[in-house]
Design a protein around this motif. Sequence first.
Motif, PDB file in Angstrom:
ATOM      1  N   VAL B 159       6.876 -12.148   1.047  1.00 35.66           N
ATOM      2  CA  VAL B 159       5.779 -11.853   0.123  1.00 35.66           C
ATOM      3  C   VAL B 159       5.381 -10.381   0.233  1.00 35.66           C
ATOM      4  O   VAL B 159       5.176  -9.689  -0.775  1.00 35.66           O
ATOM      5  CB  VAL B 159       4.576 -12.776   0.391  1.00 35.66           C
ATOM      6  CG1 VAL B 159       3.348 -12.297  -0.350  1.00 35.66           C
ATOM      7  CG2 VAL B 159       4.910 -14.203  -0.009  1.00 35.66           C
ATOM      8  N   ARG B 160       5.313  -9.887   1.481  1.00 35.51           N
ATOM      9  CA  ARG B 160       4.962  -8.471   1.653  1.00 35.51           C
ATOM     10  C   ARG B 160       6.020  -7.584   1.010  1.00 35.51           C
ATOM     11  O   ARG B 160       5.719  -6.590   0.349  1.00 35.51           O
ATOM     12  CB  ARG B 160       4.824  -8.159   3.141  1.00 35.51           C
ATOM     13  CG  ARG B 160       3.618  -8.797   3.793  1.00 35.51           C
ATOM     14  CD  ARG B 160       3.266  -8.091   5.085  1.00 35.51           C
ATOM     15  NE  ARG B 160       4.325  -8.217   6.081  1.00 35.51           N
ATOM     16  CZ  ARG B 160       4.427  -9.234   6.936  1.00 35.51           C
ATOM     17  NH1 ARG B 160       3.538 -10.205   6.911  1.00 35.51           N
ATOM     18  NH2 ARG B 160       5.398  -9.278   7.816  1.00 35.51           N
ATOM     19  N   ARG B 161       7.271  -7.971   1.202  1.00 37.75           N
ATOM     20  CA  ARG B 161       8.360  -7.186   0.624  1.00 37.75           C
ATOM     21  C   ARG B 161       8.231  -7.175  -0.909  1.00 37.75           C
ATOM     22  O   ARG B 161       8.306  -6.126  -1.555  1.00 37.75           O
ATOM     23  CB  ARG B 161       9.685  -7.825   1.043  1.00 37.75           C
ATOM     24  CG  ARG B 161      10.886  -7.141   0.489  1.00 37.75           C
ATOM     25  CD  ARG B 161      12.165  -7.681   1.138  1.00 37.75           C
ATOM     26  NE  ARG B 161      13.317  -7.239   0.367  1.00 37.75           N
ATOM     27  CZ  ARG B 161      13.827  -7.911  -0.636  1.00 37.75           C
ATOM     28  NH1 ARG B 161      13.285  -9.058  -0.994  1.00 37.75           N
ATOM     29  NH2 ARG B 161      14.871  -7.456  -1.297  1.00 37.75           N
ATOM     30  N   ALA B 162       7.996  -8.383  -1.483  1.00 38.17           N
ATOM     31  CA  ALA B 162       7.857  -8.482  -2.936  1.00 38.17           C
ATOM     32  C   ALA B 162       6.719  -7.601  -3.430  1.00 38.17           C
ATOM     33  O   ALA B 162       6.850  -6.867  -4.416  1.00 38.17           O
ATOM     34  CB  ALA B 162       7.609  -9.944  -3.328  1.00 38.17           C
ATOM     35  N   ALA B 163       5.595  -7.642  -2.704  1.00 35.82           N
ATOM     36  CA  ALA B 163       4.425  -6.885  -3.149  1.00 35.82           C
ATOM     37  C   ALA B 163       4.705  -5.388  -3.119  1.00 35.82           C
ATOM     38  O   ALA B 163       4.287  -4.649  -4.017  1.00 35.82           O
ATOM     39  CB  ALA B 163       3.227  -7.228  -2.269  1.00 35.82           C
ATOM     40  N   PHE B 164       5.448  -4.926  -2.109  1.00 33.42           N
ATOM     41  CA  PHE B 164       5.704  -3.490  -2.045  1.00 33.42           C
ATOM     42  C   PHE B 164       6.701  -3.042  -3.113  1.00 33.42           C
ATOM     43  O   PHE B 164       6.548  -1.970  -3.698  1.00 33.42           O
ATOM     44  CB  PHE B 164       6.151  -3.094  -0.636  1.00 33.42           C
ATOM     45  CG  PHE B 164       4.977  -2.985   0.285  1.00 33.42           C
ATOM     46  CD1 PHE B 164       3.997  -2.045   0.038  1.00 33.42           C
ATOM     47  CD2 PHE B 164       4.817  -3.844   1.351  1.00 33.42           C
ATOM     48  CE1 PHE B 164       2.883  -1.957   0.854  1.00 33.42           C
ATOM     49  CE2 PHE B 164       3.707  -3.765   2.169  1.00 33.42           C
ATOM     50  CZ  PHE B 164       2.736  -2.818   1.913  1.00 33.42           C
ATOM     51  N   ILE B 165       7.687  -3.900  -3.381  1.00 33.37           N
ATOM     52  CA  ILE B 165       8.601  -3.558  -4.480  1.00 33.37           C
ATOM     53  C   ILE B 165       7.802  -3.456  -5.782  1.00 33.37           C
ATOM     54  O   ILE B 165       7.983  -2.546  -6.595  1.00 33.37           O
ATOM     55  CB  ILE B 165       9.715  -4.620  -4.612  1.00 33.37           C
ATOM     56  CG1 ILE B 165      10.599  -4.616  -3.388  1.00 33.37           C
ATOM     57  CG2 ILE B 165      10.548  -4.362  -5.862  1.00 33.37           C
ATOM     58  CD1 ILE B 165      11.685  -5.666  -3.425  1.00 33.37           C
ATOM     59  N   TYR B 166       6.882  -4.397  -5.953  1.00 36.20           N
ATOM     60  CA  TYR B 166       6.072  -4.431  -7.163  1.00 36.20           C
ATOM     61  C   TYR B 166       5.214  -3.177  -7.278  1.00 36.20           C
ATOM     62  O   TYR B 166       5.139  -2.537  -8.334  1.00 36.20           O
ATOM     63  CB  TYR B 166       5.196  -5.689  -7.129  1.00 36.20           C
ATOM     64  CG  TYR B 166       4.248  -5.813  -8.281  1.00 36.20           C
ATOM     65  CD1 TYR B 166       4.709  -5.620  -9.587  1.00 36.20           C
ATOM     66  CD2 TYR B 166       2.913  -6.128  -8.092  1.00 36.20           C
ATOM     67  CE1 TYR B 166       3.844  -5.726 -10.651  1.00 36.20           C
ATOM     68  CE2 TYR B 166       2.055  -6.246  -9.163  1.00 36.20           C
ATOM     69  CZ  TYR B 166       2.518  -6.030 -10.431  1.00 36.20           C
ATOM     70  OH  TYR B 166       1.668  -6.135 -11.488  1.00 36.20           O
TER      71      TYR B 166
END
Lengths: 305, 655
Positions: B159-166
Amino acid sequence: MEIVKPLTQYLAVMLLSPLLPGVINRVKAFFGGRRGQPLLQLYFDLYKLFLKTPVYSRTTTWVFKAGPVVGVSALVAALAVLPFAGRPSFLTFEGDFIFLLYLLGLARFVTVLAALDTGSAFEGMGASREMQFAVFAEPAFFLGLAALARVTGQSSLAGMFGALTGDIWRTAAPVLALLTASLLIVLLAENSRVPADDPNTHLELTMIHEVMVLDHSGPELAYILYGAALKLWLFGSLIACMVLPRHSGSWALNSALFILMMLGMAVAVGVLESIIARLRLTKVPYLLITAFAFSALALIFQMGR
Amino acid sequence: MLLVLLSLIILVLSSAVALCLGRVPSRAQDAGAYGAAAASLAGLFPALRTLLTGNTETVSFPWSVPLGSLTFTLDPLAAFFLVPLFILTGLSAVYGVDYLKGYAGKKPLGLAWGAFNTLTAAMVLVFTAGNAVLFMLGWELMAAASFLLVLFEHEKPQVRRAAFIYLTAGGAGALMLLAAFSLLGAGSAVLDFSSFPSPSRGIASAVFLLALCGFGFKAGFVPLHIWLPEAHPAAPSQVSAVMSGIMIKTGIYGIIRVLGFIKPWEEWWGWTLLIIGAVSCLLGALFALAQHELKRVLAYSSIENIGIILMALGLGMVGVVCGADTLAGLAFAGALLHVMNHSLFKGLLFMGAGSVLHAAGTAELEALGGLAKRMPRTAPLFLAGSAAACALPPFNGFAGEFLVYLGAFRSLNSTGSIALAGMVSGLVLASAGALAAAAFTRAGGTAFLGEPRTARAAAAHEAGPLMIFAMRALALLCLLGGLAGPFLLLPLGTAVASGFGLNFALAATEAATVPFAYVSAGGLILLAMIAIAAAKRRAFLGGKKPAEGVTWDCGYAAPSARMQYGASSFSQPLTDFFQPILRKLGQYPVISEYFPGRASFSTETQAVLYNSLYMPVAVRIRDLAFRFSWLQHGRLQIYIMYIVVTLMGLLLWKL
């Protein structure tokens, strides 16, 4: 008065389509040196099945029962846009063949869901293959009809087939021949006939459509069989309209000719099934890609003309 | 107009109240949900009225920000996006009350509701802003609020990874938009949309490309989509519904707005949109087919649908440049109608997926199965949404695509590039439709039908009443949207007129009226036939009691869930065929003996573009950046010196 003819046509299709599988079976029996089942076998089967009590798997839900109901309804509704002997049915409008295409898609969608509802590996396998072949068959079918729209300058099914005269055949014969070939391949694949599928085999691993409906019985199976007959009529009549442009002004004569033509179509499918072998499953996509290529070629020829 | 501002105020206030009430989760839930629902009702009314009357309203307040003005404009184009926005956010808020209940005490619900209502307010601002600075304010607020919502379950590393990509994608997009607006308004005192000067040809092309990339990062078409399949599944489901249903459409809205500033268009712009749209459409559908998680399937399907919208816009632009008004009008109308339809059915589908996640604790397809028995209310709604997503009549998905098809066929009898554009669009729609049907029968079939594959799926329960209510409302709208085609043409026409031009609206309405009436009639005939066939079936069954048994399975008497076809096996023939594009990784057992022992198999669909295009570039940039890391050492005095040196430099340059 205007409603009588379409209504007669509509009822004629509803009544006559179960005859086609009977004709195909008789032709195949002839080639096999057998007498074969009665021509009206499907009518008897339908009658019997409607009276039977179905058996339901405990795994299934309402989806299993709704599948055949919605599937046959989609086909019956599709008949409302299908021209009969080049004459319009109830619903004829710009882009009606897109509507037809998506109604067929709806029938496929619910059939596949009903198959998956049984939790059976066999039916899952059939469902998977059905969707796989659809991915190749639908573009081919779409492109074929688009090419026909361009040849005739019309954008409704009845308009296209109504405008298709002997003159167009004389000037654009290669294009129309390619389209007919493409439609024929799509017909064979969509109606699970040889060489894409074999309606007679009892080896489930090689079947597509038959294996999806293994668990259906009673009225539901009757709906499925009737729907399959309607679908065969639907595709067959497109090809019949292609190769038999309207000749005389008389509706009755045209209709009689058209029905004969449909029976001829069934004979041709029977002959094809008798003389060619079933393709290996992995090769079927290539057959459908061939159909796509035929349609595309036809369109390119037509655009260059 | 005032009602829209009122709804903005309600959203901001309720968001603040929810934030303050964070200690008491149930109160925070109430404040957030009532606020969002009230704002929806308040906003829906003026938006609908604008669509029906076709009037444009503007209010303006002074604002001290340089280049900015508090100008709000409600024109039919904005209203056409506001209607699905208000419908979807209102229903998502209702859905969220039940969905988030389980998180009370574990998660800061006040923050979640505050962010949700802020996100809604930001989107209202984006759609109604009449000034570039105000627009960018809304745009960045939207990105920040949705970033917080994506981070809801921040304890999970993915989730953290997804949020940073976003966050990165959003930032990159916003930078390009700033550049685009600066180019557009160069020399103006105030960056009001109504006062942008007509740009020169070179500038116009540059603005087009910058806006395409900047808005593309939000809309999520290929190749700017990488954040979408990561972030949408990570967010709570009602937020995924809003993000996929309407937030990505802000990108489409932005493109249409900017296209309005840089007329006359060039043909290659249209072709660019058409080709990017076609590629997104096909790749989105194909990748949806290969995903193993329900929400990821839906996320890729959103890429497909954004592709359809973009492709229709491109087709319309080619039509405009070539002087084919009817084609252009039909394509634009199709694009807008699909915006509306997609937000309804994708909202429904994400809520359905959320109910699955809520009920079974997982949305991994291979772990589900048999949910139709355990969730008898959710299952038909999800399957109806799937049918709509496959554009099957009688649902709404068909209507928008049908308009694009109509447009495409208008081009058939012309020659040159326009006929080619029409043909490509039609063919892509047909192909993607077949792929989408495979993806959705696979997703719906594995999750809801057959036998449960795990104990968790077997123990699943029905969704809460508010969740069911929200999904039912959306499903009903999907059905109505499919049957009410002729009535939709008036609002659609005013939106096309305001977004593209009156002549296109008139041409499209004239061309679509009769076919749409027939499509509605066809849909009604279909429903009537279904009713007749169902009644007949019941009559045939009479009083007979159907027998029950196990699935026949060709005579095998003890079928088990492990023998069922799973999601990977269902799609294997197709994913194998498209392996050169999908490049899925897998380990397959090799059987060499007659009596093989235990075997295992795994497949993984990787994010091809992310791995092969973005990662190498990102690594290069990082390596380059590290070379300058000596500049950054954490000593405050030297940082202040940097500032002084920069200011001195600027001063000298100005002298």
